[in-house]
Design an enzyme around this catalytic site. Structure first.
Site, mmCIF file in Angstrom:
data_model
loop_
_atom_site.group_PDB
_atom_site.id
_atom_site.type_symbol
_atom_site.label_atom_id
_atom_site.label_comp_id
_atom_site.label_asym_id
_atom_site.label_seq_id
_atom_site.Cartn_x
_atom_site.Cartn_y
_atom_site.Cartn_z
ATOM 1 N N ASP A 137 -68.795 -56.996 5.525
ATOM 2 C CA ASP A 137 -70.012 -58.277 5.669
ATOM 3 C C ASP A 137 -70.182 -59.357 4.499
ATOM 4 O OD1 ASP A 137 -70.773 -57.821 8.231
ATOM 5 O OD2 ASP A 137 -72.329 -56.370 7.733
ATOM 6 N N LYS A 140 -71.522 -62.424 4.482
ATOM 7 C CA LYS A 140 -72.921 -62.919 4.626
ATOM 8 C C LYS A 140 -73.471 -63.577 3.326
ATOM 9 C CE LYS A 140 -74.093 -59.704 8.186
ATOM 10 N NZ LYS A 140 -74.913 -58.225 8.772
HETATM 11 FE FE LIG Z 1 -70.690 -58.054 10.307
HETATM 12 FE FE LIG Z 2 -72.186 -54.887 9.206
#
Ligand SMILES: [Fe+2]
Ligand SMILES: [Fe+2]
Length: 280
Positions: A137, A140
Site C-alpha cells: 500500500d 497510499k
Molecule cells: Fe491496497
Molecule cells: Fe492493504
C-alpha cells in the site's frame, strides 16, 4: 574480514556460520585464508557463504586489490540496505497515518507467509512476496487524508483516487533494481481472478500465486480490523465474505482454505493479531 580456517579455539567454519546468521553482519564479505585447505573444506566454506579464498602465503600485491574491491562491494550493499530500510519505514508511516491501519502491512506479510508456507512455495518466492506485502500500500502516500480516513462511503471520484495506489506504489519502487521481484504484488494486489479487479483487470493464470495470496491476506486483515467506516468483523463473517468472493469468481479458493488452517492454528501471535487496522 580476513578469516583463517584454522584458529586456536574454534574453526573458521564456526566463525563464518555465526557471521552469516547475524543480521548485522550477514552481508560482510569474508575472505578465507587457506594454507592446507582440502577441497571438501573449501566446498563447505562455500556453502556457508564465504566470499573468496586467498591461499597462504599471500603477497601484499595480491591481497590489497581484492580487499579494496570487496570493501567497495560492501559499501554498495550497505547503501541498498539503507534504501530498503527507508522505504520500509515509509510504508509503516503510511499505515500509521490512519490509526485504523497501523500494523496492517506487517500482518498482511505474516498471514501471506503462513499461507505460502502451507502451499509449499520455496523460500525465495516467499521472501519476494513478503517484501511485496510490506510495501503493497506504499502508493497510499498520495491519497489525501480526507479520502483515506473518510468515515462514510466513497463517491466515484474518491474511489478513483484510492484505486490509483497500486500504480503509484509500482512507480515509486520501479527505479530500485532490488525491488523488481516485489513489483507484481504491489501492482496487482487488487486484481480479481475473473478480471474485474484493478489496475489491469488481468485474470486467472495471469495473476501469480504470490499475488493471489497477498490479496487474500490483505482482505482478511481489512475485514477483521476496525476501519474508519465500520468496526472489525468476526473471523466467521470474514470467511463468509471470502467464500462469497470465491463463488463470484474473485479470489483463490485454495489460498482461502489454507488461511482457514492458519487461523484455526491460532493465527498470528497476540501482539501481531488483528486489533486495529482502513480500506485494503
Ligand atoms: Fe491496497
Ligand atoms: Fe492493504
Amino acid at each position: 574480514m580476513l578469516l583463517d580456517l584454522h584458529l586456536p579455539d574454534r574453526s573458521g567454519h564456526e566463525v563464518l556460520e555465526s557471521i552469516r546468521a547475524d543480521p548485522a553482519t550477514r552481508l560482510l564479505p569474508v575472505v578465507m585464508l587457506t594454507g592446507m585447505a582440502t577441497v571438501s573444506e573449501k566446498m563447505r566454506a562455500q556453502s556457508e557463504g564465504v566470499t573468496d579464498f586467498i591461499p597462504k602465503p599471500f603477497s601484499q600485491e595480491e591481497l590489497l586489490p581484492r580487499v579494496r574491491a570487496l570493501v567497495m562491494l560492501k559499501l554498495f550493499a550497505d547503501e541498498h540496505e539503507h534504501a530498503e530500510h527507508v522505504i520500509l519505514t515509509l510504508a509503516k508511516t503510511i499505515d500509521a497515518r490512519d490509526p485504523y491501519t497501523a500494523g496492517h502491512s506487517g500482518r498482511v506479510a505474516e498471514y501471506a507467509d503462513r499461507i505460502a508456507t502451507r502451499m509449499g512455495l520455496d523460500a525465495a518466492a516467499r521472501s519476494d512476496m513478503r517484501r511485496g506485502a510490506l510495501f503493497h500500500d506504499l502508493g497510499k502516500i498520495v491519497i489525501p487524508d480526507a479520502v483515506l480516513r473518510k468515515p462514510g462511503a466513497l463517491n466515484a471520484e474518491e474511489r478513483k483516487i484510492i484505486e490509483e495506489h497500486p500504480v503509484v506504489g509500482y512507480d515509486l519502487l520501479l527505479p530500485m533494481k532490488t525491488m523488481r521481484k516485489t513489483l507484481p504484488v504491489v501492482y496487482h494486489h487488487h486484481e480479481r481472478l475473473d478480471g474485474s479487479g484493478y489496475p489491469e483487470g488481468i485474470a486467472d493464470h495471469a495473476i501469480p500465486m504470490t499475488v493471489r495470496i497477498v490479496t487474500i491476506a490483505d482482505i482478511f486483515d481489512a475485514l477483521t480490523t476496525d476501519r474508519a467506516y465500520r468496526g472489525a468483523l468476526s473471523v466467521a463473517t470474514a470467511f463468509e465474505m471470502l467464500t462469497e468472493g470465491v463463488q463470484k469468481g474473485w479470489w483463490d479458493k485454495d489460498g482461502i482454505a489454507l488461511l482457514r488452517e492458519v487461523i484455526d492454528d491460532g493465527g498470528l501471535s497476540a501482539s501481531a493479531g488483528p486489533h486495529d487496522g482502513a480500506r485494503v
